[in-house]
Scaffold this motif. Structure first.
Motif, PDB file in Angstrom:
ATOM      1  N   ASP A 142       0.839  -1.194   0.000  1.00  0.00           N
ATOM      2  CA  ASP A 142       0.000   0.000   0.000  1.00  0.00           C
ATOM      3  C   ASP A 142       0.878   1.249   0.000  1.00  0.00           C
ATOM      4  OD1 ASP A 142      -1.677   2.163   0.745  1.00  0.00           O
ATOM      5  OD2 ASP A 142      -3.115   0.810   1.646  1.00  0.00           O
ATOM      6  N   LEU A 143       1.888   1.250   0.865  1.00  0.00           N
ATOM      7  CA  LEU A 143       2.778   2.407   0.979  1.00  0.00           C
ATOM      8  C   LEU A 143       3.474   2.713  -0.352  1.00  0.00           C
ATOM      9  CD1 LEU A 143       4.044   4.417   3.067  1.00  0.00           C
ATOM     10  CD2 LEU A 143       5.950   2.819   3.257  1.00  0.00           C
ATOM     11  N   ILE A 144       3.880   1.656  -1.062  1.00  0.00           N
ATOM     12  CA  ILE A 144       4.611   1.851  -2.312  1.00  0.00           C
ATOM     13  C   ILE A 144       3.744   2.515  -3.374  1.00  0.00           C
ATOM     14  CG2 ILE A 144       5.686   0.609  -4.260  1.00  0.00           C
ATOM     15  CD1 ILE A 144       6.714  -1.419  -2.126  1.00  0.00           C
ATOM     16  N   LEU A 195      -5.628  -3.908  -3.365  1.00  0.00           N
ATOM     17  CA  LEU A 195      -5.260  -4.854  -2.303  1.00  0.00           C
ATOM     18  C   LEU A 195      -6.369  -5.825  -1.918  1.00  0.00           C
ATOM     19  CD1 LEU A 195      -3.140  -2.570   0.046  1.00  0.00           C
ATOM     20  CD2 LEU A 195      -2.338  -4.203  -1.656  1.00  0.00           C
ATOM     21  N   PHE A 196      -7.601  -5.329  -1.873  1.00  0.00           N
ATOM     22  CA  PHE A 196      -8.691  -6.162  -1.362  1.00  0.00           C
ATOM     23  C   PHE A 196      -8.814  -7.518  -2.074  1.00  0.00           C
ATOM     24  CE2 PHE A 196     -13.258  -7.349  -1.543  1.00  0.00           C
ATOM     25  CZ  PHE A 196     -13.409  -7.699  -0.212  1.00  0.00           C
ATOM     26  N   PRO A 197      -8.766  -7.534  -3.417  1.00  0.00           N
ATOM     27  CA  PRO A 197      -8.892  -8.842  -4.077  1.00  0.00           C
ATOM     28  C   PRO A 197      -7.798  -9.819  -3.659  1.00  0.00           C
ATOM     29  CG  PRO A 197      -9.111  -7.057  -5.670  1.00  0.00           C
ATOM     30  CD  PRO A 197      -8.669  -6.434  -4.385  1.00  0.00           C
ATOM     31  N   ILE A 198      -6.597  -9.299  -3.420  1.00  0.00           N
ATOM     32  CA  ILE A 198      -5.483 -10.177  -3.037  1.00  0.00           C
ATOM     33  C   ILE A 198      -5.661 -10.655  -1.599  1.00  0.00           C
ATOM     34  CG2 ILE A 198      -2.970 -10.351  -2.894  1.00  0.00           C
ATOM     35  CD1 ILE A 198      -2.815  -8.060  -4.929  1.00  0.00           C
ATOM     36  N   VAL A 199      -6.041  -9.716  -0.730  1.00  0.00           N
ATOM     37  CA  VAL A 199      -6.273 -10.095   0.666  1.00  0.00           C
ATOM     38  C   VAL A 199      -7.354 -11.171   0.745  1.00  0.00           C
ATOM     39  CG1 VAL A 199      -7.027  -9.288   2.941  1.00  0.00           C
ATOM     40  CG2 VAL A 199      -5.615  -7.807   1.515  1.00  0.00           C
ATOM     41  N   LYS A 200      -8.434 -10.948  -0.005  1.00  0.00           N
ATOM     42  CA  LYS A 200      -9.549 -11.895   0.056  1.00  0.00           C
ATOM     43  C   LYS A 200      -9.112 -13.267  -0.469  1.00  0.00           C
ATOM     44  CE  LYS A 200     -14.422 -12.421  -0.951  1.00  0.00           C
ATOM     45  NZ  LYS A 200     -15.593 -11.901  -1.655  1.00  0.00           N
ATOM     46  N   SER A 201      -8.360 -13.240  -1.570  1.00  0.00           N
ATOM     47  CA  SER A 201      -7.883 -14.511  -2.125  1.00  0.00           C
ATOM     48  C   SER A 201      -6.976 -15.236  -1.135  1.00  0.00           C
ATOM     49  CB  SER A 201      -7.111 -14.267  -3.419  1.00  0.00           C
ATOM     50  OG  SER A 201      -7.913 -13.641  -4.367  1.00  0.00           O
ATOM     51  N   LEU A 202      -6.142 -14.454  -0.456  1.00  0.00           N
ATOM     52  CA  LEU A 202      -5.226 -15.051   0.513  1.00  0.00           C
ATOM     53  C   LEU A 202      -6.003 -15.736   1.634  1.00  0.00           C
ATOM     54  CD1 LEU A 202      -2.164 -15.273   1.161  1.00  0.00           C
ATOM     55  CD2 LEU A 202      -2.469 -13.330   2.673  1.00  0.00           C
ATOM     56  N   CYS A 203      -7.025 -15.029   2.140  1.00  0.00           N
ATOM     57  CA  CYS A 203      -7.848 -15.608   3.208  1.00  0.00           C
ATOM     58  C   CYS A 203      -8.480 -16.911   2.724  1.00  0.00           C
ATOM     59  CB  CYS A 203      -8.958 -14.638   3.618  1.00  0.00           C
ATOM     60  SG  CYS A 203      -8.317 -13.108   4.295  1.00  0.00           S
ATOM     61  N   PHE A 249      -6.880  -2.652   6.227  1.00  0.00           N
ATOM     62  CA  PHE A 249      -7.736  -1.465   6.184  1.00  0.00           C
ATOM     63  C   PHE A 249      -7.147  -0.327   7.013  1.00  0.00           C
ATOM     64  CE2 PHE A 249     -11.030   0.823   8.627  1.00  0.00           C
ATOM     65  CZ  PHE A 249     -11.449   1.661   7.604  1.00  0.00           C
ATOM     66  N   GLN A 250      -6.700  -0.628   8.231  1.00  0.00           N
ATOM     67  CA  GLN A 250      -6.165   0.417   9.104  1.00  0.00           C
ATOM     68  C   GLN A 250      -4.871   0.999   8.545  1.00  0.00           C
ATOM     69  OE1 GLN A 250      -7.392   2.005  11.646  1.00  0.00           O
ATOM     70  NE2 GLN A 250      -9.191   0.787  12.159  1.00  0.00           N
ATOM     71  N   ALA A 251      -4.051   0.158   7.916  1.00  0.00           N
ATOM     72  CA  ALA A 251      -2.807   0.661   7.335  1.00  0.00           C
ATOM     73  C   ALA A 251      -3.096   1.659   6.219  1.00  0.00           C
ATOM     74  CB  ALA A 251      -1.976  -0.504   6.802  1.00  0.00           C
ATOM     75  N   ASN A 252      -4.209   1.439   5.508  1.00  0.00           N
ATOM     76  CA  ASN A 252      -4.575   2.339   4.415  1.00  0.00           C
ATOM     77  C   ASN A 252      -4.835   3.764   4.920  1.00  0.00           C
ATOM     78  OD1 ASN A 252      -7.237   3.358   2.615  1.00  0.00           O
ATOM     79  ND2 ASN A 252      -5.478   2.645   1.429  1.00  0.00           N
ATOM     80  N   ALA A 253      -5.426   3.880   6.115  1.00  0.00           N
ATOM     81  CA  ALA A 253      -5.656   5.215   6.676  1.00  0.00           C
ATOM     82  C   ALA A 253      -4.318   5.920   6.909  1.00  0.00           C
ATOM     83  CB  ALA A 253      -6.441   5.103   7.977  1.00  0.00           C
ATOM     84  N   ILE A 254      -3.318   5.152   7.345  1.00  0.00           N
ATOM     85  CA  ILE A 254      -2.002   5.739   7.630  1.00  0.00           C
ATOM     86  C   ILE A 254      -1.288   6.148   6.336  1.00  0.00           C
ATOM     87  CG2 ILE A 254       0.243   5.340   8.718  1.00  0.00           C
ATOM     88  CD1 ILE A 254      -1.253   3.245  10.510  1.00  0.00           C
ATOM     89  N   THR A 255      -1.304   5.254   5.337  1.00  0.00           N
ATOM     90  CA  THR A 255      -0.641   5.634   4.077  1.00  0.00           C
ATOM     91  C   THR A 255      -1.354   6.822   3.435  1.00  0.00           C
ATOM     92  OG1 THR A 255      -1.933   4.096   2.718  1.00  0.00           O
ATOM     93  CG2 THR A 255       0.122   3.253   3.640  1.00  0.00           C
ATOM     94  N   SER A 256      -2.666   6.909   3.612  1.00  0.00           N
ATOM     95  CA  SER A 256      -3.403   8.057   3.061  1.00  0.00           C
ATOM     96  C   SER A 256      -2.890   9.356   3.655  1.00  0.00           C
ATOM     97  CB  SER A 256      -4.897   7.931   3.360  1.00  0.00           C
ATOM     98  OG  SER A 256      -5.427   6.777   2.772  1.00  0.00           O
ATOM     99  N   ALA A 257      -2.556   9.317   4.952  1.00  0.00           N
ATOM    100  CA  ALA A 257      -2.111  10.526   5.640  1.00  0.00           C
ATOM    101  C   ALA A 257      -0.696  10.939   5.218  1.00  0.00           C
ATOM    102  CB  ALA A 257      -2.169  10.309   7.150  1.00  0.00           C
TER     103      ALA A 257
END
Lengths: 466, 466
Positions: free
Chosen positions: B127-129, B145-153, B176-184
């Protein structure tokens, strides 16, 4: 024809219009939108992809080419008629899930079930009875009748696919077409009819009262209500025709069902409530979509349906997408001035022609221009006043013009599967394929014109309208 | 607590606000909308009904009481962020159906798979990259990211329900929480960040360059990206933690999958295209929703997904309804002037207090008022300028104010399941229940405040911002 060939035809037609010279007086943006709209309609007919996919692609192309802005392109997904259509699918779910639809269907069968044609007439009659009090034709055909029609088809084991023609195909098309006729018969039977009366008053200074409207419509209307189902019965016959045993079967099934369950009683209460609210909407000013959504909310609160029933109702979401896009494209075609330009161009072309010829040509253009509309109200708003003014200027009697165009504004509802709110609902049920829908839609429009202009013309002469 | 008890609490709170005296300066309409909004949120927390049903009921009540007109009430269903969320669900469908998601998930596992925490960090890093180049945080977290996360699960057999806690619950919340941080962290990592810079310039005459923004954020941002997944790992641990065998397993599975299919290659092409278009959107001015819908269209044309995949994607339609309603209610709460009134009231209450106290209080109110927003952009638009102006007027250093509020504008994204576009997507996946989502959302907001205001404050002092 292969699917790619069909796609190529739609693309070539779109590009052909897109790159052909833009007529003077038409905005480039409107012309490009026309190209996309016509391409969409061609693809709807040829079916290279399901309607929803075609619609989504058209929408993306419209936004990608900046023919529509992002917010314009998506705005029609907030259209209130669209949500009335979605709500109608959910209403039907409640009818089917509780068994109320089956019960009513068996009761109808018990009363009229010895012939499929009689069933179609029974539905037309039901529509006619509630029409004067239900100004939303979508609420009437979609909210009230559709769940019962669908339940009836299911109880005769007629489902989309191989068993569609047993009963469902004929009945769906017949009930839908009858709704266009009942809409034409009363000033209070379709949302835009009062607007027509208003426009007639403002533009040609003609007072159309509720009584005048009905008086002019009653003879051609009743004839059409008799002829149109009969035409379909002959031209698109159901496989199940005579069902002498159906009455006994229905009685037996009703016995088997026993007394109504609580959920069924609640559903019946919601249905009556919605019917009353739709019928009294002229007084209460309650929007038809709001009434339908209120019904859905009560179903959810009382657990008549679950939330999973809502999100699994595929036909609702399918229709939301393709009808949403069509409403958007057609709406902006009018907003960008294309329809006004078309009306003016026809008017200019008709100058110096006898009024009878002029009126017939205008009526035909008015009627069939509805291939480009996804809403009766939009059609009336865009064209009624202009076409009426031209006909009267050509010497046609004002009352005749006002009424003939008023009736045509409703009869054109039978042309396509997106012509008016009930169309995507009955089409979306999946019993009738698109070429069939359009073919009978066209033939019935001719039948209606013959009845309304031919017999109606004599009737209006007797009434002294011309 | 029984479901009816929970419903009664939500109703009582709604009625309590509705009938309590309206503060001076607030329109009655805005106050009634607040009552419905708060009632909806309470019902979202207590869950007397699924969110979609609650939302639909609130919408109907808003329109029935004329708090919103029909067109206002339905308008948010045409909101472009809402359709980006819907599109993200369909993007995920393409990833999963083609097997591309599984392949990427196994490749991630092969590289980082010996611990679940490492996987979470790997996603944060991904996400950061892409964050500096992808201004739509919904496109980044939802589309990429979501499609990959979901597939991984799914490839670890962790699905919503009994197996959710194996891996999915932790990973969904963490990503999800990391996304808020990278957004900032970057001015170009969230849609409203450039607006913040613009408002800072116009309102307090402060120039925030891309570099200043990043410089201020890099220390607290990297710390938060390290701490937040770790907190979740401890406080909301996945059942699968150490998976030393996972790497071998992943390698074996990749071998079993063999070379990529055509559909998988096409899906990969669409993914890269979308990523490039999202990343270059500052130059091309292509809207993120349009890019996502374009991707869906290509998937449909190339048969990577079928139309039935679209209309059967229940989570998309579920989210369309409840998020559509929340966007509408929250949007009109701002439009009717309630948020402006709230900002002004806080400002008045803070007069005559030391600037450090004032700034901390303002930051807290700014941050937690996001419980009332369904969009970061709406929050920024409604409150950023007013709160900044008040803090500066209280004597706080302008750069400090401008940046602290800018970062808070993004960090509040983690509070609720509707706080920002990715929230309903990750929540809608069904791995985390609502009380858990809100609880950790609150704790992480405190952690973020401590890191950003505490450590950040020292860092900004070193930078000479105050």
């Amino acid at each position: 024809m292969s699917k790619s060939m069909r796609a190529i035809i739609a693309i070539v037609i779109t590009l052909g219009i897109w790159f052909s010279p833009v007529p003077a007086g038409v905005k480039v943006q409107a012309w490009h939108l026309l190209a996309l709209f016509v391409g969409t309609i061609v693809a709807f007919i040829l079916q290279p992809l399901p309607n929803g996919a075609t619609a989504l692609i058209s929408l993306v192309l419209a936004m990608l080419t900046k023919t529509l802005s992002i917010s314009q392109g998506l705005s029609s997904f907030g259209n209130s008629t669209l949500w009335l259509i979605v709500a109608a699918f959910l209403f039907a779910k409640g009818f089917i899930k509780t068994g109320l639809g089956r019960r009513i269907a068996y009761m109808m069968t018990q009363a009229f079930g010895d012939s499929t044609l009689k069933l179609a007439y029974a539905f037309s009659l039901s529509d006619l009875i509630i029409a004067p009090a239900t100004p939303s034709n979508t609420a009437r055909a979609g909210g009230v009748l559709f769940p019962i029609v669908k339940s009836l088809c299911l109880s005769f084991n007629s489902e989309p696919g191989p068993t569609a023609r047993k009963l469902g195909s004929f009945l769906m098309l017949s009930v839908f077409q009858a709704n266009a006729i009942t809409s034409a018969m009363f000033m209070t039977a379709m949302a835009a009819n009062p607007l027509i009366a208003e426009l007639a008053k403002k533009t040609f200074n003609i007072d159309i009262s509720w009584g005048t409207w009905f008086l002019g419509a009653v003879v051609p209307g009743l004839i059409a209500l008799f002829v149109v189902p009969y035409y379909l019965y002959k031209a698109y016959p159901p496989e199940i025709k005579h069902t002498p045993e159906a009455k006994d079967l229905a009685r037996a099934e009703l016995d088997k069902m026993g007394p109504a369950s609580t959920a069924e009683k609640i559903m019946f209460g919601i249905f009556i409530l919605a019917l009353v609210l739709w019928a009294t909407s002229s007084f209460t000013k309650l929007n038809a979509t709001l009434v339908a959504l209120l019904g859905i909310c009560i179903m959810l609160i009382t657990k008549v349906i679950d939330w999973s029933d809502v999100i699994e109702e595929k036909s609702a979401w399918d229709t939301l997408i393709w009808m949403g896009v069509v409403i958007g494209l057609a709406g902006f075609l009018a907003k960008f001035g294309f329809i006004a330009w078309l009306a003016k161009t026809v008017a200019v072309a008709l100058k110096g022609i006898s009024w009878i010829t002029a009126l017939v040509v205008l009526l035909l253009v008015y009627m069939y221009s509805h291939y480009g509309f996804a809403s009766l109200t939009a059609h009336v708003t865009a064209m009624y006043a202009a076409f009426g003014a031209v006909a009267i200027a050509a010497g046609a009697p004002a009352y005749l013009v006002a009424l003939a165009l008023a009736y045509a504004s409703n009869l054109c509802a039978g042309l396509t599967h997106f012509a008016t709110g009930p169309a995507p609902i009955y089409f979306g049920a999946g019993y009738v394929d698109q070429p069939t829908w359009w073919k009978h839609g066209f033939v019935i429009s001719v039948i209606n014109m013959v009845i309304w202009v031919g017999i109606g013309g004599i009737w209006w002469k007797i009434l002294g309208l011309w």
